[in-house]
Design a protein around this motif. Structure first.
Motif, PDB file in Angstrom:
ATOM      1  N   ARG A  59      41.225  89.485  54.537  1.00  0.00           N
ATOM      2  CA  ARG A  59      41.705  89.172  53.256  1.00  0.00           C
ATOM      3  C   ARG A  59      42.050  87.496  52.860  1.00  0.00           C
ATOM      4  N   ARG A  60      42.776  86.962  54.002  1.00  0.00           N
ATOM      5  CA  ARG A  60      42.911  85.491  53.794  1.00  0.00           C
ATOM      6  C   ARG A  60      41.732  84.658  53.776  1.00  0.00           C
ATOM      7  N   GLY A  61      41.028  84.988  54.757  1.00  0.00           N
ATOM      8  CA  GLY A  61      39.640  84.113  54.915  1.00  0.00           C
ATOM      9  C   GLY A  61      39.869  83.301  56.016  1.00  0.00           C
ATOM     10  N   TRP A  62      41.143  83.132  56.822  1.00  0.00           N
ATOM     11  CA  TRP A  62      41.454  82.331  57.761  1.00  0.00           C
ATOM     12  C   TRP A  62      42.410  83.052  58.784  1.00  0.00           C
ATOM     13  N   ALA A  63      42.668  82.262  59.964  1.00  0.00           N
ATOM     14  CA  ALA A  63      43.839  82.825  60.749  1.00  0.00           C
ATOM     15  C   ALA A  63      44.390  81.488  61.397  1.00  0.00           C
ATOM     16  N   TYR A  64      45.881  81.684  61.698  1.00  0.00           N
ATOM     17  CA  TYR A  64      46.730  80.554  61.809  1.00  0.00           C
ATOM     18  C   TYR A  64      47.757  80.813  62.735  1.00  0.00           C
ATOM     19  N   GLY A  65      48.112  80.427  63.808  1.00  0.00           N
ATOM     20  CA  GLY A  65      48.986  80.573  64.683  1.00  0.00           C
ATOM     21  C   GLY A  65      49.140  79.953  66.028  1.00  0.00           C
ATOM     22  N   PRO A  66      49.905  80.394  67.006  1.00  0.00           N
ATOM     23  CA  PRO A  66      49.846  80.014  68.261  1.00  0.00           C
ATOM     24  C   PRO A  66      48.668  80.015  68.894  1.00  0.00           C
ATOM     25  N   ASP A  67      47.970  79.083  69.860  1.00  0.00           N
ATOM     26  CA  ASP A  67      47.184  79.314  70.522  1.00  0.00           C
ATOM     27  C   ASP A  67      47.195  79.556  72.057  1.00  0.00           C
ATOM     28  N   PRO A  68      46.890  80.829  72.333  1.00  0.00           N
ATOM     29  CA  PRO A  68      47.035  81.294  73.545  1.00  0.00           C
ATOM     30  C   PRO A  68      46.423  80.499  74.693  1.00  0.00           C
ATOM     31  N   LEU A  69      45.237  79.675  74.434  1.00  0.00           N
ATOM     32  CA  LEU A  69      44.576  78.936  75.353  1.00  0.00           C
ATOM     33  C   LEU A  69      45.062  77.507  75.481  1.00  0.00           C
ATOM     34  N   ARG A  70      45.863  77.133  74.777  1.00  0.00           N
ATOM     35  CA  ARG A  70      46.499  75.887  74.479  1.00  0.00           C
ATOM     36  C   ARG A  70      47.865  76.097  74.133  1.00  0.00           C
ATOM     37  N   PRO A  71      48.575  76.114  75.511  1.00  0.00           N
ATOM     38  CA  PRO A  71      49.898  76.590  75.298  1.00  0.00           C
ATOM     39  C   PRO A  71      50.850  75.412  74.510  1.00  0.00           C
ATOM     40  N   GLY A  72      51.837  75.802  73.848  1.00  0.00           N
ATOM     41  CA  GLY A  72      52.288  74.746  72.871  1.00  0.00           C
ATOM     42  C   GLY A  72      51.446  74.430  71.780  1.00  0.00           C
ATOM     43  N   SER A  73      50.524  74.817  71.321  1.00  0.00           N
ATOM     44  CA  SER A  73      49.818  74.353  70.232  1.00  0.00           C
ATOM     45  C   SER A  73      49.349  75.526  69.277  1.00  0.00           C
ATOM     46  N   VAL A  74      49.194  75.071  68.127  1.00  0.00           N
ATOM     47  CA  VAL A  74      48.995  75.882  66.770  1.00  0.00           C
ATOM     48  C   VAL A  74      47.319  75.509  66.508  1.00  0.00           C
ATOM     49  N   THR A  75      46.826  76.548  65.906  1.00  0.00           N
ATOM     50  CA  THR A  75      45.548  76.663  65.742  1.00  0.00           C
ATOM     51  C   THR A  75      45.183  77.281  64.201  1.00  0.00           C
ATOM     52  N   TYR A  76      44.455  76.338  63.525  1.00  0.00           N
ATOM     53  CA  TYR A  76      43.993  76.978  62.167  1.00  0.00           C
ATOM     54  C   TYR A  76      42.318  77.277  62.165  1.00  0.00           C
ATOM     55  N   ALA A  77      42.104  78.496  62.231  1.00  0.00           N
ATOM     56  CA  ALA A  77      40.751  78.739  62.309  1.00  0.00           C
ATOM     57  C   ALA A  77      39.936  79.390  60.983  1.00  0.00           C
ATOM     58  N   VAL A  78      38.881  79.019  60.459  1.00  0.00           N
ATOM     59  CA  VAL A  78      38.181  79.559  59.629  1.00  0.00           C
ATOM     60  C   VAL A  78      36.713  80.151  59.844  1.00  0.00           C
ATOM     61  N   PRO A  79      36.193  80.991  59.229  1.00  0.00           N
ATOM     62  CA  PRO A  79      34.844  81.164  59.529  1.00  0.00           C
ATOM     63  C   PRO A  79      33.749  80.325  59.150  1.00  0.00           C
ATOM     64  N   VAL A  80      32.714  80.052  59.848  1.00  0.00           N
ATOM     65  CA  VAL A  80      31.374  79.494  59.247  1.00  0.00           C
ATOM     66  C   VAL A  80      30.301  80.581  59.120  1.00  0.00           C
TER      67      VAL A  80
END
Length: 245
Positions: A172-193
């Motif tokens: 619905r939003r077209g993106w995902a945002y939040g803590p990145d379990p692969l990089r502890p302490g980091s936040v990731t903003y991801a969108v589709p290509v």
């Protein structure tokens, strides 16, 4: 060799999490059974059982000294990354995105339930190109899964930390945002290509320390990310047939 002693992912499936720990160690270089036990913190019988199983699956093999190294199936994945023309075209786009945001910029594909980093522009250290993780948690995995056909999505959800409702929100939003379990302490903003046929060909992401990331995606960050997506989308029609199967 990696000195990590704890898994950086948590699927909730114990044996998969333990296997992921061993894979992460061997990604850092050849490892003896003793090395795997030391750096994983797991019991020796457990490590032996999982390492031998990974070897039978072709995910591990042995070098001339009997140490565990990445196996032929992962070598094939690495070969696919090296010949991924979208990844080759992404280099300047990712570098521009990192310059514009000050954040690490990464491009991921999904293959056989895994998320594979196929291109990256990061500050300091080697780019994590070729790094392979289960597509089971985190913003990148959410984007790679959200638009999958219902039958594949149902199967993926059986071993993922997402719910169907959470992935519906990503769609619905077209993106995902939040803590990145692969990089502890980091936040990731991801969108589709998206590919020319509108399927999701990859996930483009920026990642940074939680202290430097806004509580929610802001206009500046979103604008930079979606401008980069548009640049990649412009290249896709010229790269037909180059996608990972």
């Amino acid at each position: 060799m990696s000195t990590a002693t704890r898994p950086r992912t948590a699927t909730g499936v114990g044996v998969l999490d333990k296997a992921a720990v061993l894979l992460e160690i061997v990604e850092g270089g050849p490892a003896t059974l003793g090395d795997l036990v030391m750096y994983s913190g797991l019991a020796r019988p457990t490590v032996h059982r999982i390492a031998v199983a990974l070897e039978r699956l072709g995910l591990f093999t042995r070098d001339l000294h009997g140490r565990f190294v990445l196996g032929p199936r992962l070598d094939a994945t690495a070969l696919g990354v090296r010949h991924d023309r979208l990844a080759m075209a992404a280099g300047p786009v990712l570098a521009g995105l990192r310059a514009a945001t000050g954040l690490d910029a990464l491009l991921h594909r999904r293959r056989d339930g895994l998320q594979i980093c196929v291109a990256a522009s990061v500050a300091g250290g080697p780019p994590p190109v070729g790094a392979t993780r289960p597509a089971s948690a985190g913003p990148v995995a959410g984007v790679l899964l959200a638009w999958e056909p219902p039958d594949e999505l149902s199967e993926a959800l059986s071993c993922a930390r997402f719910t169907a409702a959470q992935l519906a929100a990503v769609r619905r939003r077209g993106w995902a945002y939040g803590p990145d379990p692969l990089r502890p302490g980091s936040v990731t903003y991801a969108v589709p290509v998206r590919a020319p046929d509108d399927r999701v060909a990859a996930a483009l992401a920026v990642t940074g320390p939680a202290s430097r990331m806004p509580a929610a995606p802001d206009r500046r960050l979103g604008g930079a990310l979606f401008d980069a997506v548009a640049s990649l989308a412009d290249a896709l029609p010229r790269l037909r047939g180059s996608f990972l199967p």
